[in-house]
Design a protein around this motif. Structure first.
Motif, short mmCIF file in Angstrom:
data_model
loop_
_atom_site.label_atom_id
_atom_site.label_comp_id
_atom_site.label_asym_id
_atom_site.label_seq_id
_atom_site.Cartn_x
_atom_site.Cartn_y
_atom_site.Cartn_z
N ARG A 43 -5.54 -1.44 -1.14
CA ARG A 43 -5.95 -1.71 0.24
C ARG A 43 -5.77 -3.20 0.54
N ASN A 53 1.29 -0.70 0.57
CA ASN A 53 0.49 -0.44 1.77
C ASN A 53 0.55 1.04 2.14
N TYR A 54 0.06 1.89 1.25
CA TYR A 54 0.07 3.33 1.46
C TYR A 54 -0.80 3.75 2.63
N SER A 55 -1.80 2.95 2.95
CA SER A 55 -2.69 3.26 4.07
C SER A 55 -2.09 2.88 5.42
N ARG A 56 -1.04 2.09 5.40
CA ARG A 56 -0.41 1.57 6.62
C ARG A 56 -1.39 0.71 7.42
N SER A 57 -2.14 -0.12 6.70
CA SER A 57 -3.10 -1.00 7.35
C SER A 57 -2.38 -2.14 8.06
N ASP A 107 -6.11 5.00 8.81
CA ASP A 107 -5.83 4.93 7.38
C ASP A 107 -5.03 6.17 7.01
N ARG A 108 -3.76 5.98 6.72
CA ARG A 108 -2.85 7.10 6.50
C ARG A 108 -2.82 7.61 5.07
N ARG A 109 -3.56 6.98 4.16
CA ARG A 109 -3.52 7.43 2.77
C ARG A 109 -4.54 8.54 2.55
N ALA A 117 -1.81 10.64 -4.22
CA ALA A 117 -1.81 9.97 -2.92
C ALA A 117 -0.62 10.44 -2.09
N GLY A 125 -6.52 11.86 7.31
CA GLY A 125 -6.81 10.44 7.17
C GLY A 125 -8.08 10.10 7.92
N PHE A 133 -12.62 -0.93 5.82
CA PHE A 133 -11.51 -0.64 4.91
C PHE A 133 -11.48 -1.62 3.74
#
Length: 162
Positions: A43, A53-57, A107-109, A117, A125, A133
């Motif tokens: 994160r 950046n798997y969450s696309r923050s 949060d896309r993860r 994941a 999400g 976050f």
């Protein structure tokens, strides 16, 4: 293969930047006492430099490279990693403190059985603030950095390795 962050605080003095050593003297692991962000936290990696950046923050800034005026000690730490170093960058404490952490993002993860994941589909999400976050530990570290001086004269220098 995992990814780690190496992050050091520097303070601007009349003679340039100096490494702020032993910033966290109460840490049990002696190696972590000099690092601002010693944790394995994708994160944080995504927010600081769009790394993993798997969450696309949101990302505070694109990687800037190692500063040309980095302290000698931090340069030695960086150079010791050789070719394994990537996404070197730096941020001032003023930039970190001035960022809008109350913005909400998706949060896309997500974790799926069997897949681990994965990227969330529509309706999956979570929508949350960047403050939630990143979590309390992140802000506790910013508070510790605030004790080093004027936020414009304090920076973190960081990089990643695989």
């Amino acid at each position: 293969m995992g990814c780690d962050i190496w992050s050091y605080a520097e303070v601007r003095t009349g003679g340039g930047w100096r490494w702020a050593r032993n910033l966290f003297p109460d840490r049990a692991d002696e190696n972590d006492r000099d690092e601002v962000f010693p944790d394995f936290d994708y994160r944080l990696f995504g927010f600081l430099a769009d790394v993993r950046n798997y969450s696309r923050s949101p990302v505070i800034a694109s990687p800037r490279g190692l500063p040309g005026d980095v302290s000698l000690e931090v340069r030695v730490e960086h150079d010791a990693w050789g070719r394994d170093v990537h996404h070197a960058s730096w941020l001032t404490l003023a930039e970190l403190l001035g960022y809008d952490y109350d913005q909400v993002f998706w949060d896309r993860r997500v974790t799926r059985d069997g897949d681990g994941a994965a990227l969330a589909a529509e309706g999956e999400g979570a929508h949350l603030t960047l403050r939630d976050f990143l979590g309390r530990r992140y802000f506790d570290r910013l508070a510790a950095l605030s004790g080093l001086g004027d936020p414009a004269d304090v920076r973190i220098v960081f990089w990643f390795d695989n």
